[in-house]
Design an enzyme around this catalytic site. Structure first.
Site, mmCIF file in Angstrom:
data_model
loop_
_atom_site.group_PDB
_atom_site.id
_atom_site.type_symbol
_atom_site.label_atom_id
_atom_site.label_comp_id
_atom_site.label_asym_id
_atom_site.label_seq_id
_atom_site.Cartn_x
_atom_site.Cartn_y
_atom_site.Cartn_z
ATOM 1 C CE1 TYR A 1 -0.321 -33.618 -40.697
ATOM 2 C CE2 TYR A 1 -1.000 -32.318 -42.201
ATOM 3 C CZ TYR A 1 -1.020 -32.630 -40.889
ATOM 4 O OH TYR A 1 -2.109 -32.436 -40.133
ATOM 5 C CG ASP B 1 -6.763 -29.936 -42.120
ATOM 6 O OD1 ASP B 1 -5.779 -29.752 -42.833
ATOM 7 O OD2 ASP B 1 -6.977 -30.389 -41.044
ATOM 8 N N GLY C 1 -8.846 -27.485 -48.627
ATOM 9 C CA GLY C 1 -7.982 -26.170 -48.976
ATOM 10 C C GLY C 1 -6.988 -25.808 -47.870
ATOM 11 C CG PHE D 1 -6.121 -22.265 -42.850
ATOM 12 C CD1 PHE D 1 -5.026 -21.944 -42.608
ATOM 13 C CD2 PHE D 1 -6.594 -23.408 -42.081
ATOM 14 C CE1 PHE D 1 -4.131 -22.395 -41.506
ATOM 15 C CE2 PHE D 1 -5.951 -23.953 -41.307
ATOM 16 C CZ PHE D 1 -4.594 -23.646 -40.948
ATOM 17 C CE LYS E 1 -3.297 -29.711 -30.087
ATOM 18 N NZ LYS E 1 -2.456 -30.744 -29.523
ATOM 19 C CG HIS F 1 0.456 -24.072 -30.657
ATOM 20 N ND1 HIS F 1 0.452 -25.081 -29.898
ATOM 21 C CD2 HIS F 1 0.097 -24.695 -31.976
ATOM 22 C CE1 HIS F 1 0.231 -26.294 -30.209
ATOM 23 N NE2 HIS F 1 0.024 -26.040 -31.639
ATOM 24 C CG ASP F 2 0.979 -25.824 -35.368
ATOM 25 O OD1 ASP F 2 1.641 -26.088 -34.527
ATOM 26 O OD2 ASP F 2 -0.032 -26.010 -35.651
ATOM 27 C CG ASN G 1 6.844 -30.461 -29.081
ATOM 28 O OD1 ASN G 1 7.977 -31.297 -29.717
ATOM 29 N ND2 ASN G 1 5.728 -30.683 -29.632
ATOM 30 C CD GLN H 1 7.046 -32.076 -33.399
ATOM 31 O OE1 GLN H 1 6.314 -32.166 -32.481
ATOM 32 N NE2 GLN H 1 6.877 -32.949 -34.365
#
Length: 345
Positions: free
Chosen positions: A147, A210, A235, A237, A252, A255-256, A302, A306
């Site tokens: 972002y 979010d 917020g 989390f 999703k 998996h980050d 990926n 990332q």
């Protein structure tokens, strides 16, 4: 099992090598507006398309012919010459105005993901994401990098929304979620999955939890004030409290992150969850021996370039849920891009 002579190795290598070229042809046609121009159904010549889109005739003709070869366009040979038109696939998935448009995720892949993938070898060597090399921003906070500008955040959110426009209903219908009326979508972004949820389960309310700047964009760009079944909670989390609810959706999200971060988040979710409630994980599941699916294996690569995370097997997600206290864990493979895992408290 056949011998090695049964395999056409040169053809396989050519096919794999051309994968990058194929995707860039599709991305470029999307970016230039080819499919949007032909959406009306009126076939046009390459000269007319080039003139309308401000491109060279030679370049446009080659792009159009490549799209015909990829079955993204069709061509009619007339006395006036070749006339190009959209196929059903391009009308549904590649025009901006289609409810199932994948335009935004295409542009995110073309302009962001592919830049990171130029450093895949470095990611394999380093074992970490490549935002610093690709964009000159710190890689310590993956979402801070993701972002890094309002424009980039908007592109990412629109891209994720386009994915849920074609995959959302599959994962939400994998289990009967109608008993859960109070739902929190953690990291719900642009709200497309929340919208699918209240459409499928009209007695439910979904709160998108979010980051403040994500919530602001979601309200301004993606979720109408008339969507009375959808609310917002600003917020982080990991650092802020998670309100009580009957069901939490993590689509999703896990998996980050690495296993420790996942355990930390799931423990907070378990503590907040009402007795009898649960958590729905939406992820692309690897086979237990990690032999496939190939799409999930590519997603795993990926995650390397990332994020801090990885793709996992159903057993690995179940183990994370169990460590947090969740039981009666069910797994449903949808046969599509994303699968569902439901854990109950």
């Amino acid at each position: 099992m056949g011998s090695t002579e049964d395999l056409d190795y040169p053809q396989i290598i050519v096919q794999y090598s051309n994968g990058f070229l194929i995707s860039k042809v599709m991305f470029t046609a999307c970016e230039l507006g080819v499919f949007d121009l032909l959406e009306s159904g009126k076939p046009l010549s390459s000269d007319a398309i080039a003139a309308r889109l401000g491109a060279s005739t030679m370049g446009m003709e080659r792009l159009l012919d490549a799209c015909v070869g990829l079955k993204l366009l069709a061509v009619d040979m007339t006395q006036e010459g070749a006339l190009y038109r959209n196929t059903e696939i391009s009308n549904i998935y590649l025009t901006k105005s289609s409810p199932k448009s994948q335009y935004h995720i295409m542009m995110y892949y073309s302009n962001t993901v592919y830049v990171c993938w130029q450093y895949l070898a470095d990611a394999v060597r380093d074992g970490r994401n490549q935002y610093e090399r690709a964009f000159g921003v710190s890689s310590e906070d993956p979402f801070g990098a993701m972002y890094r500008s309002d424009e980039e955040m908007l592109k990412f959110m629109a891209g994720q929304n386009s994915v849920w426009s074609i995959c959302g209903r599959d994962v939400l219908a994998a289990f009967d979620l109608s008993p859960f009326t109070q739902i929190y979508d953690l990291g719900g972004g642009g709200g497309a999955l929340a919208q699918e949820c209240v459409s499928l389960y009209p007695n439910s309310t979904v709160t998108i939890y979010d980051l403040p700047k994500v919530v602001q964009v979601a309200k301004e760009q993606f979720v109408s004030p008339e969507e009375h079944q959808i609310a917002f909670h600003e917020g982080d989390f990991f650092n802020d409290s998670i309100p009580e609810a009957e069901l939490y959706i993590l689509s999703k999200i896990l998996h980050d992150w690495d296993d420790d971060k996942c355990k930390q988040l799931l423990a907070k979710v378990y503590k907040a969850c009402k007795p009898g409630g649960g958590v729905l994980l939406v992820e692309s599941l690897l086979n237990e021996d990690k032999s496939g699916p190939v799409e999930t294996q590519l997603y795993a690569m990926n995650m390397l370039v990332q994020t801090e995370g990885k793709e996992r097997t159903a057993a690995e997600y179940s183990k994370l849920l169990e460590a947090a206290g969740f039981g009666v864990i069910q797994v449903k493979r949808t046969g599509k891009l994303y699968d569902a895992v439901l854990g109950r408290k």
